[in-house]
Design a protein around this motif. Structure first.
Motif, PDB file in Angstrom:
ATOM      1  N   SER A  49       0.865  -1.194   0.000  1.00  0.00           N
ATOM      2  CA  SER A  49       0.000   0.000   0.000  1.00  0.00           C
ATOM      3  C   SER A  49       0.894   1.234   0.000  1.00  0.00           C
ATOM      4  O   SER A  49       1.797   1.357   0.823  1.00  0.00           O
ATOM      5  CB  SER A  49      -0.904   0.016   1.231  1.00  0.00           C
ATOM      6  OG  SER A  49      -1.880  -1.001   1.125  1.00  0.00           O
ATOM      7  N   ARG A 102      -0.669   8.774   4.874  1.00  0.00           N
ATOM      8  CA  ARG A 102      -0.899   7.387   5.318  1.00  0.00           C
ATOM      9  C   ARG A 102       0.456   6.685   5.420  1.00  0.00           C
ATOM     10  O   ARG A 102       1.383   7.016   4.660  1.00  0.00           O
ATOM     11  CB  ARG A 102      -1.788   6.670   4.303  1.00  0.00           C
ATOM     12  CG  ARG A 102      -2.070   5.224   4.659  1.00  0.00           C
ATOM     13  CD  ARG A 102      -3.134   4.601   3.766  1.00  0.00           C
ATOM     14  NE  ARG A 102      -2.612   4.190   2.457  1.00  0.00           N
ATOM     15  CZ  ARG A 102      -3.256   3.399   1.610  1.00  0.00           C
ATOM     16  NH1 ARG A 102      -4.461   2.940   1.914  1.00  0.00           N
ATOM     17  NH2 ARG A 102      -2.728   3.092   0.434  1.00  0.00           N
ATOM     18  N   PRO A 110       2.952   4.170   4.379  1.00  0.00           N
ATOM     19  CA  PRO A 110       3.164   3.172   3.331  1.00  0.00           C
ATOM     20  C   PRO A 110       3.491   1.838   4.009  1.00  0.00           C
ATOM     21  O   PRO A 110       4.252   1.811   4.979  1.00  0.00           O
ATOM     22  CB  PRO A 110       4.388   3.698   2.568  1.00  0.00           C
ATOM     23  CG  PRO A 110       4.592   5.098   3.026  1.00  0.00           C
ATOM     24  CD  PRO A 110       3.997   5.206   4.384  1.00  0.00           C
ATOM     25  N   SER A 124       6.059  -1.120   8.070  1.00  0.00           N
ATOM     26  CA  SER A 124       5.403   0.178   7.934  1.00  0.00           C
ATOM     27  C   SER A 124       6.477   1.259   7.950  1.00  0.00           C
ATOM     28  O   SER A 124       7.363   1.243   8.793  1.00  0.00           O
ATOM     29  CB  SER A 124       4.433   0.354   9.113  1.00  0.00           C
ATOM     30  OG  SER A 124       3.978   1.675   9.191  1.00  0.00           O
ATOM     31  N   GLN A 162      -4.428  -0.732   4.817  1.00  0.00           N
ATOM     32  CA  GLN A 162      -3.253  -1.387   4.249  1.00  0.00           C
ATOM     33  C   GLN A 162      -3.277  -2.897   4.520  1.00  0.00           C
ATOM     34  O   GLN A 162      -3.001  -3.703   3.623  1.00  0.00           O
ATOM     35  CB  GLN A 162      -1.973  -0.783   4.825  1.00  0.00           C
ATOM     36  CG  GLN A 162      -1.789   0.727   4.572  1.00  0.00           C
ATOM     37  CD  GLN A 162      -2.252   1.584   5.738  1.00  0.00           C
ATOM     38  OE1 GLN A 162      -3.330   1.377   6.284  1.00  0.00           O
ATOM     39  NE2 GLN A 162      -1.439   2.552   6.130  1.00  0.00           N
TER      40      GLN A 162
END
Lengths: 271, 917
Positions: B353, B453, B455, B479, B532
């Motif tokens: 994501s 956000r 990734p 993350s 995600q």
């Protein structure tokens, strides 16, 4: 946005009374690009609206597009019936990323001078053999085909202080059959590839590729080429400058879809 | 120069390079909004001699002698300070009737554009409105407004009906005051110099040039700022996040980090001051990739050689000693290896994501001043006024009662405003200069220096028996938290919780790492990690179901939790989440039936391949570890009520819901409830409107306060009439007693009636969302067309169906942006490339299909009046449902968002032609 480094706006009454060009000067037409980004290097704006550049005009010789004419005016223009290329005008206006509100202010010439790969006025005038009329700071005129005016991404043949007065589009080009194809990563997004094909009565076929390439590419043939020949010509013409790479489309995708759209245009105009 | 605005002849002296937008605001026309200041969003649209134009692109001097109409004057001529007009323009009325807005920040421009459309343009709204961006609604309500379709209901019971937002008329007439819609005399402007390197130490800042700029009042650098460290991420417990951030830090850890601030009499002077600052940097090696950052020799983001490393956040502290680890989450139940050994089929893959931005139309910012008492006061664009107040008090060593934070109407949040990104700077400048100060981020700053956000790369392994029953589930999550650890632990933890607790599987394991890198910090974002991980799990489950030839709905029914099942991620520790209601079964049935009913668009042509897909998402209705709200309600002398709550209104619709809830409890109508909100002076404390808590926590406090007030009023009425309280009943403006009606105004005349209520966010319930898509994909071009979109939601008792539908439609649209287009791109030096809306494409009207919204029929035992939260949740199942549909259509699994045509083309051409499964 506010351009906070601008200290003066000059509004010369005529072309003969232009101020001497300085570093930090910019021509102001519609302002739709100029005011859309910070311009820390600029100090003066020279407003073209007071200059009364020769207005857009339809004549037997063809179409004269005033550089300061707006996209909205262009879209409203009534063109002679035998100019069967006329639908291209609306198609190219609609290909502009900006909405009809931007059309109200954005100028045709500004779109060329911006020299963005996706500039649809570049596509329109390049496909129709447009010839730019420029005025040098010394008052002398020169002419350049649109394909020689736009040299690269945000790069033109304009010298400092030189003005684009407008674009001549010959009537002959406006009497050609045309085919228009456009693709983008989103339905109303910035063009990833914009291709225009033209074919005249004698059979001459031309294909103009924009948006997918850093600068307009024009391929001309004496007749509609065979599919492999067109693809080969496309590959050869893009060998040096390659395919444009930015967030609006990966280069290999642009190459691939340009090939597809070129073939669709070839088939349409071969009929 | 002279121009006419809304019928008023006004004199103005614009600066040479000024645009009309700022000139109009200088003249007091605050309805003209700044969304992008670059001609992309349309929020500043005005009419110039009757033609709609983007006022941010129009040189102000060109308006000389012309007539300008702004949103304030669309209905009739008016003056700058006037209130909401009595009569609305038909388009304004239509936006009220359809509730064609949520936060309302885009609304002035949207209405001004819509009002200028001719019949032909109205037939193709996607094209006509491509120059107007809305981040909240998903555009359906805007389409309805332009088409004259009304949804707002008037009469009847306060709850369960589609009441319009109390601020509707103010929003559509441009009179609703957002953060910066206030004229402050003597205002100073603050601008920030941002770092041109991803990792560097500031050797020296020469401020003499800046101080010499006329109008510059002060320059602030790390030499002037408090040394305390804090986290921009705001939580009830400040210890949740690592205190690793300073107002100014001599060490630069990402491109775009603050270096210095210049405060000046004008924005232009402040910018000139910023340009005149001279900074020497000692450039250091940087690391952008989280895997690379975990290597032993990686450059350290928080180098112990610079200073004592930050203590990690308490939410998910790292266990490994690598200094680039911001947080870790580990846990296991059962025996995962045994579970995989027992499986008939296993799927494992990594799902990625990308970094996306909130793109609330109102950028971050704050206005601050000292009140007459010398108290620091901030009007901020925030979701968390109370937590910001607390943070400022700590940072500047002030008593809490010496700081007041309030919010006007806020132009969108989506989690991005659960951070303190501007308030500390404004507070510093106000305290040092003693003057009012404004700092409003530009859109470019909002893209390149605000949060995103997280990734994430999620490796997922699922095993199942031949009948589809899951035997084991394993996740490994990486993350990228960027340069700072705001929300690093919380997002990681949350992402690994409900996504797997949704499935009853005896063997589960999670290994999660949030890693510091030299990139812009990630932060809270709608879904808080779940979008995600759910993308990974729901995609993987789809693959597994295909492998087993099991229908995807059946696969979920076989494995999803149902009441009685314990909700377990990877810990058997007791928790406070319970099935206050359960509507997942209904949601699955509703979406399955909708996709089967044959509705939707046909495929565009024979060369398009059609497929369908679905995904589910579960979410706890309230964040863990305590979420507090207080409400206070008072009977006013005129017999109406004043309701004080802490929550801000940023398009979440809680203002409407608060009025509805109080009206329901007090037997009156919402119009008689006046809401005072988002002000640290209003109530003792409110954790804030994040984690979808506006309705379920603050609403609960409100219901408790209103219930207590109703009791007090009935007792008083009974006393005065000599009757029993139980025999008294509140009505619209009185109390019905056995001896007749007693008007509330009479009661209020000689006594004060006030009550308070509180909620602590526990216990919590669960909400469910199921998304279904049918899509067509053109393999040759990679184009995707959504033919059908349907989402079913279990929101418990729906207090306001129109508004809840809007939240879901908006969530789907925002998620489609992330699934199809949006990507914050960094260059090789870690600099954000996508700094404008024309290069960071958020969904425009033409991009968003109609989503059919269906509600499960449930009633929650936990939430107020049976309601559950429904604001983050709709976002979460969208990307996997779309990926699953594309997989169904093409035979190819896309493992990374966004599914842009060029990426689909890559994936399809990388894999040889595969028969559709």
């Amino acid at each position: 946005m506010d351009l906070d480094t601008i200290t003066a706006v000059l509004r010369p009454p005529s072309l003969d009374e232009l101020p001497p060009w300085q570093d930090g000067d910019a021509w102001l037409a519609g302002g739709t690009w100029l005011f859309s980004e910070p311009q820390p290097g600029l100090t003066r704006l020279i407003d073209l609206s007071t200059l009364a550049l020769p207005a857009t005009e339809v004549s037997e010789a063809g179409l004269w597009l005033s550089a300061t004419g707006t996209i909205a005016e262009l879209d409203r223009l009534a063109l002679p019936n035998d100019w069967i290329a006329a639908p291209l005008v609306g198609q190219c206006c609609r290909a502009l990323l900006g909405s009809f509100k931007i059309w109200n202010r954005a100028s045709v010439g500004g779109n060329l001078c911006m020299a963005l790969p996706a500039g649809p006025m570049i596509a329109l005038t390049a496909a129709l053999d447009g010839l730019c009329r420029l005025r040098r700071p010394d008052g002398m005129a020169r002419r350049l085909p649109v394909t020689d005016f736009v040299l690269g991404v945000q790069r033109t043949a304009l010298a400092p202080g030189e003005i684009l007065l407008g674009i001549d589009v010959p009537a002959a080009a406006l009497k050609r059959r045309t085919a228009f194809r456009r693709i983008a990563l989103s339905p109303e997004g910035r063009s990833g590839a914009l291709l225009i094909g033209t074919r005249d009565r004698a059979g001459d076929f031309a294909l103009t590729i924009t948006a997918a390439t850093p600068r307009p590419v024009r391929l001309a043939f004496a007749t509609v080429p065979a599919a492999p020949d067109l693809q080969a010509a496309l590959a050869a013409a893009t060998e040096t400058d390659g395919w444009y790479d930015d967030v609006h489309g990966a280069p290999d995708w642009r190459r691939h879809v340009s090939g597809l759209l070129a073939e669709e245009i070839r088939e349409e105009l071969a009929r | 120069m002279r121009l006419t605005v809304n019928g008023q002849v006004q004199d103005a002296a614009p600066h040479a390079g000024q645009c009309l937008r700022t000139l109009l605001r200088d003249l007091g026309w605050f309805g003209v909004k700044k969304g992008c200041d670059a001609g992309d969003c349309g929020a500043c649209t005005v009419h110039l001699d009757g033609e709609p134009v983007h006022s941010c692109l129009l040189p102000a001097f060109q308006a000389e002698g012309h007539s300008v109409i702004t949103i304030e004057g669309l209905a009739a001529p008016c003056a700058p300070g006037d209130g909401v007009p009595d009569g609305l323009h038909p388009m304004q009325a239509a936006f009220c009737a359809a509730q064609g807005f949520q936060c309302g920040f885009c609304t002035p421009g949207m209405v001004m554009t819509a009002a200028a459309l001719d019949q032909g343009q109205r037939q193709d709204l996607g094209t006509a409105l491509k120059g107007n961006l809305c981040r909240c609604t998903g555009y359906r309500a805007i389409r309805d407004a332009v088409a004259g379709i009304a949804h707002a209901q008037a009469e009847g019971r306060p709850v369960g009906r589609s009441l319009p937002a109390p601020a509707s008329r103010a929003v559509v007439s441009g009179r609703a005051a957002y953060t910066f819609d206030a004229a402050v005399p003597g205002l100073l402007h603050l601008k920030v110099l941002r770092a041109p390197h991803a990792h560097a130490r500031i050797r020296h800042i020469d401020r003499t040039g800046a101080m010499a700029v006329p109008g510059v009042v002060a320059v602030f650098t790390h030499e002037d700022a408090p040394r305390h460290r804090f986290s921009t991420g705001r939580h009830e417990n400040p210890g949740d996040d690592a205190a690793d951030t300073m107002v100014f830090d001599p060490v630069i850890r990402c491109h775009g980090q603050r270096v210095a601030a210049v405060v000046a009499e004008s924005e232009a002077a402040a910018l000139a001051g910023v340009r005149a600052l001279r900074v020497e940097y000692e450039i250091r090696p940087a690391v952008f990739d989280p895997d690379a950052a975990l290597r032993p020799d990686a450059p350290l983001v928080h180098d112990p050689a610079d200073r004592e490393p930050p203590r990690p956040g308490e939410d998910a502290p790292p266990l490994l000693p690598h200094p680039n680890l911001a947080a870790e989450a580990h846990g296991a139940i059962g025996d995962v290896e045994a579970g995989f050994a027992e499986a008939d089929r296993i799927h494992e893959a990594e799902y990625v994501s990308q970094r996306v931005q909130h793109v609330h139309l109102e950028t971050h910012g704050a206005l601050g001043w000292l009140d007459p008492d010398g108290r620091l006061t901030l009007r901020a664009s925030t979701q968390v006024p109370f937590l910001t107040r607390d943070a400022l008090a700590r940072l500047f060593d002030l008593d809490r009662d010496r700081v007041r934070v309030l919010a006007g109407r806020v132009g969108g949040g989506f989690g991005g405003k659960q951070e303190m990104l501007t308030e500390d700077l404004v507070a510093l400048a106000v305290l040092r200069t003693g003057r009012p100060v404004k700092y409003e981020m530009s859109r470019e700053e909002n893209f390149s220096a605000a949060t995103t956000r997280h990734p994430m790369r999620v490796w997922v392994k699922l095993g199942a028996k031949a009948d589809g029953r899951l035997t084991a589930l394993s996740l490994r999550v990486i993350s990228n938290t960027g340069a700072y650890g705001n929300h690093a632990g919380g997002v990681l933890h949350h992402g690994c919780n409900e996504s797997i607790a949704a499935y009853a599987c005896p063997n589960k394991r999670v290994e999660g790492y949030a890693v510091y890198t030299h990139t812009l910090p990630a932060g809270a974002f709608r879904g808080y990690g779940l979008s995600q991980t759910i993308f990974a799990i729901e995609s993987a489950l789809d693959e597994l179901a295909r492998d087993l030839s099991i229908d995807p709905f059946a696969m979920r029914r076989r494995n999803a939790v149902r009441p009685g099942d314990p909700m377990i991620s990877t810990s058997l520790e007791p928790h406070d989440v319970l099935y206050g209601s359960y509507g997942l079964d209904q949601c699955l049935d509703l979406v399955e039936a909708a996709l089967a009913d044959g509705g939707g668009e046909p495929a565009p042509g024979p060369d398009w391949r059609v497929g369908q897909g679905m995904a589910l998402a579960m979410i706890d209705t309230i964040p863990p570890r305590g979420h507090f709200a207080h409400a206070r309600i008072r009977l006013e002398p005129d017999g109406t009520y004043a309701l004080f709550v802490g929550t801000a209104e940023f398009g979440n619709g809680t203002s409407t819901v608060h009025a509805q809830l109080a009206a329901e409890v007090l037997g009156t109508v919402p119009e008689r409830i006046r809401l005072i909100q988002a002000d640290t002076d209003a109530v003792p404390h409110d954790t804030g409107a994040y984690g979808s808590t506006g309705t379920v926590v603050a609403g609960q406090a409100n219901v408790r306060a209103a219930t207590a007030l109703a009791d007090k009023i009935c007792v008083a009425a009974a006393e005065r009439t000599g009757t029993r309280p139980a025999a008294c009943r509140l009505t619209r403006d009185g109390v019905e007693t056995p001896s007749g009606v007693m008007p509330l105004a009479d009661l209020a005349r000689d006594a004060v009636f006030e009550a308070a209520g509180a909620a602590d966010g526990s216990p919590r319930s669960v909400a469910f969302n199921v998304q279904g898509f049918r899509v067509a994909v053109q393999p040759e071009t990679g184009l995707v067309r959504i033919l059908r979109s349907v989402q079913a939601a279990d929101a418990g008792f729906v207090i306001n169906p129109m508004q809840c539908r809007g939240q879901i439609e908006g969530g789907v649209a925002q998620a489609l942006g992330a699934a199809l287009y949006e990507d914050v791109r960094l260059d090789a030096e870690g600099r954000v490339v996508t700094r404008t809306l024309r290069n960071y494409h958020i969904p425009a009207m033409a991009d968003v299909p109609v989503t059919e919204v269906l509600f499960a029929d449930t009633h929650d035992t936990v939430g107020p009046l049976g309601a559950k939260s429904m604001s983050e949740a709709p976002y979460n199942p969208v990307a996997p449902a779309l990926g699953n549909a594309i997989r169904d259509a093409t035979g190819v699994r896309l493992t990374a968002t966004p599914f842009a045509p060029d990426r689909i083309f890559h994936t399809l051409t990388a894999v040889p032609e595969k028969a559709s499964a």
